[in-house]
Motif scaffolding. Structure first.
Motif, PDB file in Angstrom:
ATOM      1  N   GLN A   1      -0.866   9.614  -1.408  1.00  0.00           N
ATOM      2  CA  GLN A   1      -0.828  11.037  -2.001  1.00  0.00           C
ATOM      3  C   GLN A   1      -2.354  11.161  -2.731  1.00  0.00           C
ATOM      4  O   GLN A   1      -2.534  12.072  -2.456  1.00  0.00           O
ATOM      5  CB  GLN A   1       0.165  11.214  -2.638  1.00  0.00           C
ATOM      6  CG  GLN A   1       1.609  11.085  -1.601  1.00  0.00           C
ATOM      7  CD  GLN A   1       3.241  11.061  -3.458  1.00  0.00           C
ATOM      8  OE1 GLN A   1       3.280  11.250  -4.402  1.00  0.00           O
ATOM      9  NE2 GLN A   1       4.038  10.228  -3.191  1.00  0.00           N
ATOM     10  N   HIS A   2      -2.565  11.109  -3.360  1.00  0.00           N
ATOM     11  CA  HIS A   2      -3.967  10.158  -4.391  1.00  0.00           C
ATOM     12  C   HIS A   2      -4.832   9.758  -3.179  1.00  0.00           C
ATOM     13  O   HIS A   2      -6.030  10.206  -3.938  1.00  0.00           O
ATOM     14  CB  HIS A   2      -3.856   9.819  -5.479  1.00  0.00           C
ATOM     15  CG  HIS A   2      -2.790   9.841  -6.561  1.00  0.00           C
ATOM     16  ND1 HIS A   2      -3.244  10.628  -7.216  1.00  0.00           N
ATOM     17  CD2 HIS A   2      -1.475   9.544  -6.679  1.00  0.00           C
ATOM     18  CE1 HIS A   2      -1.565  11.227  -7.588  1.00  0.00           C
ATOM     19  NE2 HIS A   2      -1.131  10.341  -7.336  1.00  0.00           N
ATOM     20  N   ARG A   3      -5.580  10.019  -2.069  1.00  0.00           N
ATOM     21  CA  ARG A   3      -6.266   9.559  -0.915  1.00  0.00           C
ATOM     22  C   ARG A   3      -6.965   8.599  -1.249  1.00  0.00           C
ATOM     23  O   ARG A   3      -8.022   8.659  -1.328  1.00  0.00           O
ATOM     24  CB  ARG A   3      -7.336  10.317  -1.479  1.00  0.00           C
ATOM     25  CG  ARG A   3      -6.532  12.630  -1.242  1.00  0.00           C
ATOM     26  CD  ARG A   3      -7.339  13.097  -0.837  1.00  0.00           C
ATOM     27  NE  ARG A   3      -8.075  13.091  -2.502  1.00  0.00           N
ATOM     28  CZ  ARG A   3      -9.643  13.383  -1.762  1.00  0.00           C
ATOM     29  NH1 ARG A   3     -10.319  13.313  -1.294  1.00  0.00           N
ATOM     30  NH2 ARG A   3     -10.160  14.285  -3.475  1.00  0.00           N
ATOM     31  N   TYR A   4      -6.578   7.372  -1.713  1.00  0.00           N
ATOM     32  CA  TYR A   4      -6.684   6.475  -2.122  1.00  0.00           C
ATOM     33  C   TYR A   4      -7.153   5.421  -0.876  1.00  0.00           C
ATOM     34  O   TYR A   4      -7.215   4.361  -0.445  1.00  0.00           O
ATOM     35  CB  TYR A   4      -6.632   5.079  -3.105  1.00  0.00           C
ATOM     36  CG  TYR A   4      -6.914   5.691  -4.377  1.00  0.00           C
ATOM     37  CD1 TYR A   4      -7.952   5.152  -5.019  1.00  0.00           C
ATOM     38  CD2 TYR A   4      -6.233   6.622  -5.314  1.00  0.00           C
ATOM     39  CE1 TYR A   4      -8.432   5.962  -6.086  1.00  0.00           C
ATOM     40  CE2 TYR A   4      -6.366   7.130  -6.266  1.00  0.00           C
ATOM     41  CZ  TYR A   4      -7.707   7.125  -6.767  1.00  0.00           C
ATOM     42  OH  TYR A   4      -8.241   7.373  -8.301  1.00  0.00           O
TER      43      TYR A   4
ATOM     44  N   LYS B   1      -4.595  -4.015  -6.212  1.00  0.00           N
ATOM     45  CA  LYS B   1      -4.546  -4.935  -5.795  1.00  0.00           C
ATOM     46  C   LYS B   1      -3.915  -4.979  -3.776  1.00  0.00           C
ATOM     47  O   LYS B   1      -4.639  -5.597  -3.542  1.00  0.00           O
ATOM     48  CB  LYS B   1      -3.999  -6.044  -5.855  1.00  0.00           C
ATOM     49  CG  LYS B   1      -3.808  -7.044  -7.481  1.00  0.00           C
ATOM     50  CD  LYS B   1      -2.798  -8.319  -7.596  1.00  0.00           C
ATOM     51  CE  LYS B   1      -3.332  -8.657  -9.090  1.00  0.00           C
ATOM     52  NZ  LYS B   1      -2.511 -10.137  -9.404  1.00  0.00           N
ATOM     53  N   ILE B   2      -3.397  -4.163  -3.900  1.00  0.00           N
ATOM     54  CA  ILE B   2      -3.465  -3.215  -2.463  1.00  0.00           C
ATOM     55  C   ILE B   2      -4.706  -3.155  -1.814  1.00  0.00           C
ATOM     56  O   ILE B   2      -5.515  -2.993  -0.439  1.00  0.00           O
ATOM     57  CB  ILE B   2      -2.603  -2.560  -2.020  1.00  0.00           C
ATOM     58  CG1 ILE B   2      -0.456  -2.702  -2.304  1.00  0.00           C
ATOM     59  CG2 ILE B   2      -2.012  -1.467  -0.722  1.00  0.00           C
ATOM     60  CD1 ILE B   2       0.204  -2.062  -2.266  1.00  0.00           C
ATOM     61  N   ILE B   3      -5.651  -2.560  -2.615  1.00  0.00           N
ATOM     62  CA  ILE B   3      -6.936  -1.304  -2.337  1.00  0.00           C
ATOM     63  C   ILE B   3      -7.396  -3.035  -2.138  1.00  0.00           C
ATOM     64  O   ILE B   3      -8.472  -2.964  -1.279  1.00  0.00           O
ATOM     65  CB  ILE B   3      -7.272  -1.158  -3.444  1.00  0.00           C
ATOM     66  CG1 ILE B   3      -6.131   0.504  -3.619  1.00  0.00           C
ATOM     67  CG2 ILE B   3      -8.904  -0.004  -3.144  1.00  0.00           C
ATOM     68  CD1 ILE B   3      -6.316   1.255  -4.561  1.00  0.00           C
ATOM     69  N   GLU B   4      -8.395  -2.992  -2.835  1.00  0.00           N
ATOM     70  CA  GLU B   4      -8.809  -4.533  -2.895  1.00  0.00           C
ATOM     71  C   GLU B   4      -7.877  -5.809  -1.470  1.00  0.00           C
ATOM     72  O   GLU B   4      -9.148  -6.525  -0.415  1.00  0.00           O
ATOM     73  CB  GLU B   4      -8.430  -6.176  -3.997  1.00  0.00           C
ATOM     74  CG  GLU B   4      -8.652  -5.016  -5.363  1.00  0.00           C
ATOM     75  CD  GLU B   4      -8.622  -6.141  -6.409  1.00  0.00           C
ATOM     76  OE1 GLU B   4      -8.157  -6.962  -6.209  1.00  0.00           O
ATOM     77  OE2 GLU B   4      -9.318  -5.738  -7.385  1.00  0.00           O
ATOM     78  N   PHE B   5      -6.998  -5.876  -0.704  1.00  0.00           N
ATOM     79  CA  PHE B   5      -6.187  -6.437  -0.118  1.00  0.00           C
ATOM     80  C   PHE B   5      -7.000  -5.539   1.151  1.00  0.00           C
ATOM     81  O   PHE B   5      -7.793  -6.563   1.889  1.00  0.00           O
ATOM     82  CB  PHE B   5      -5.087  -6.161   0.088  1.00  0.00           C
ATOM     83  CG  PHE B   5      -4.709  -7.563   0.918  1.00  0.00           C
ATOM     84  CD1 PHE B   5      -4.386  -9.144   1.009  1.00  0.00           C
ATOM     85  CD2 PHE B   5      -3.701  -6.868   2.738  1.00  0.00           C
ATOM     86  CE1 PHE B   5      -3.686  -9.547   2.421  1.00  0.00           C
ATOM     87  CE2 PHE B   5      -3.044  -7.356   3.761  1.00  0.00           C
ATOM     88  CZ  PHE B   5      -2.533  -8.572   3.532  1.00  0.00           C
ATOM     89  N   ILE B   6      -6.089  -5.127   1.175  1.00  0.00           N
ATOM     90  CA  ILE B   6      -7.222  -3.667   2.735  1.00  0.00           C
ATOM     91  C   ILE B   6      -8.501  -4.064   2.809  1.00  0.00           C
ATOM     92  O   ILE B   6      -8.908  -4.373   3.988  1.00  0.00           O
ATOM     93  CB  ILE B   6      -6.228  -2.576   2.284  1.00  0.00           C
ATOM     94  CG1 ILE B   6      -5.177  -2.137   3.184  1.00  0.00           C
ATOM     95  CG2 ILE B   6      -7.283  -1.717   3.853  1.00  0.00           C
ATOM     96  CD1 ILE B   6      -4.088  -0.878   2.103  1.00  0.00           C
ATOM     97  N   ALA B   7      -9.166  -3.992   1.993  1.00  0.00           N
ATOM     98  CA  ALA B   7     -10.561  -4.277   1.927  1.00  0.00           C
ATOM     99  C   ALA B   7     -11.406  -5.095   2.482  1.00  0.00           C
ATOM    100  O   ALA B   7     -12.297  -5.708   3.165  1.00  0.00           O
ATOM    101  CB  ALA B   7     -11.588  -3.952   0.739  1.00  0.00           C
ATOM    102  N   GLU B   8     -10.604  -5.958   2.156  1.00  0.00           N
ATOM    103  CA  GLU B   8     -10.784  -7.942   2.245  1.00  0.00           C
ATOM    104  C   GLU B   8     -10.247  -8.063   3.142  1.00  0.00           C
ATOM    105  O   GLU B   8     -11.060  -9.214   4.189  1.00  0.00           O
ATOM    106  CB  GLU B   8     -10.256  -8.682   1.012  1.00  0.00           C
ATOM    107  CG  GLU B   8     -11.125  -9.002   0.038  1.00  0.00           C
ATOM    108  CD  GLU B   8     -11.360  -8.823  -1.127  1.00  0.00           C
ATOM    109  OE1 GLU B   8      -9.621  -9.941  -1.191  1.00  0.00           O
ATOM    110  OE2 GLU B   8     -11.363  -9.031  -2.096  1.00  0.00           O
ATOM    111  N   ASN B   9      -9.334  -7.242   4.213  1.00  0.00           N
ATOM    112  CA  ASN B   9      -8.701  -7.964   5.402  1.00  0.00           C
ATOM    113  C   ASN B   9      -9.566  -6.562   6.688  1.00  0.00           C
ATOM    114  O   ASN B   9      -8.266  -5.516   7.185  1.00  0.00           O
ATOM    115  CB  ASN B   9      -7.773  -7.666   5.290  1.00  0.00           C
ATOM    116  CG  ASN B   9      -7.032  -9.191   4.461  1.00  0.00           C
ATOM    117  OD1 ASN B   9      -7.176  -9.843   5.461  1.00  0.00           O
ATOM    118  ND2 ASN B   9      -6.844  -8.249   3.281  1.00  0.00           N
ATOM    119  N   ASN B  10     -11.186  -6.497   7.020  1.00  0.00           N
ATOM    120  CA  ASN B  10     -11.462  -5.871   7.692  1.00  0.00           C
ATOM    121  C   ASN B  10     -10.808  -4.077   7.700  1.00  0.00           C
ATOM    122  O   ASN B  10     -11.454  -3.421   7.957  1.00  0.00           O
ATOM    123  CB  ASN B  10     -10.173  -5.940   9.247  1.00  0.00           C
ATOM    124  CG  ASN B  10     -10.595  -6.954   9.409  1.00  0.00           C
ATOM    125  OD1 ASN B  10     -11.511  -7.892   9.512  1.00  0.00           O
ATOM    126  ND2 ASN B  10     -10.108  -7.832  10.555  1.00  0.00           N
TER     127      ASN B  10
END
Length: 265
Positions: free
Chosen positions: A60-63, A23-32
């Motif tokens: 660490q995993h480059r996500y 959800k953090i990945i999705e949050f960053i993607a949806e906020n510029n």
């Protein structure tokens, strides 16, 4: 003895930390595409320590990557690498075939799937239910972009620069009296196709045949193919045309979604 209900519950087990990380990945993607720790913490309703731990693991995993200047996290290039690998495994013919067969059976028609190849439409899949219809394109056959439904549906969603490059190098030769041979008129046609989301080829390649076509988009948001339905003009009523357009657009949208496309990409 385990029941189906037990199995269903087991299949729906959620690991909280994994769920939060995704959800953090999705949050960053949806906020510029770039967010600070505090912003992520507030937006995700997590304490800073938890958010930081998840972000560090993702980093660490480059996500995700941390910009040393802005102190903001952005999506990592590893996600792009994964996206390209996913796209490599997506076979548009396998995805499109079931939709094409249903559409062909419903309208007793021929459905064609085409892609761009060396400046022409290359037909890579055909579902034919009307053997009376004199369709000239079979699998592996090629036709021009400017006078085919699939071609116009693809061409309309290219970049303006790519369209102009095509038009400047392509001689618009009349295949029938209805073929568009004026560059200006073809540009107007492409603008209309972009606006309405589908193309109509009105006896421009073959007398007596009309095709309705729609673009198919890929994971990266680009147009990768076109799908069309070929119909005998004399049998096509306005009501049928409306229904065909509706069903074809639904079909192309579902194929695009299975190719990883999301509107707004």
């Amino acid at each position: 003895m385990k029941t189906n209900q037990d199995n269903e519950k087991k299949s729906k087990i959620t690991i909280q930390s994994v769920d939060r990380a995704l959800k953090i990945i999705e949050f960053i993607a949806e906020n510029n595409g770039a967010c600070g720790l505090s912003e992520i913490s507030r937006g995700m309703e997590l304490n800073k320590a938890t958010a930081y731990g998840l972000l560090s693991t993702l980093e660490q995993h480059r996500y995700v990557e941390l910009d040393p200047d802005t102190k903001k996290y952005r999506l990592g290039l590893f996600l792009a690498e994964l996206a390209m690998k996913v796209e490599d495994f997506l076979d548009i013919r396998t995805i499109a075939k079931p939709y094409m067969e249903k559409l062909a059976a419903k309208y007793t028609a021929s459905i064609h799937l085409g892609i761009e190849s060396d400046g022409e439409v290359l037909y890579i899949e055909v579902s034919k239910y009307n053997f009376v219809l004199p369709i000239v394109c079979q699998v592996n056959s090629r036709l021009p972009f400017y006078c085919t439904g699939v071609g116009k549906a693809i061409l309309a969603f290219w970049s303006e620069e790519r369209i102009q490059t095509y038009l400047s190098s392509q001689k618009l030769i009349a295949k029938t009296p209805n073929t568009i041979t004026s560059t200006k008129r073809l540009e107007q046609e492409l603008a209309l196709i972009r606006k309405q989301g589908y193309a109509v080829e009105n006896e421009e390649n073959q007398i007596g045949v009309i095709s309705v076509s729609a673009p198919i988009f890929s994971l990266n948001g680009g147009v990768v193919a076109g799908i069309s339905i070929g119909l005998i003009k004399a049998m096509l009523t306005e009501e049928m045309k409306t229904n065909v357009i509706h069903d074809l657009l639904k079909c192309s949208e579902k194929i695009s979604q299975e190719m990883g496309y999301k509107k707004g990409n």
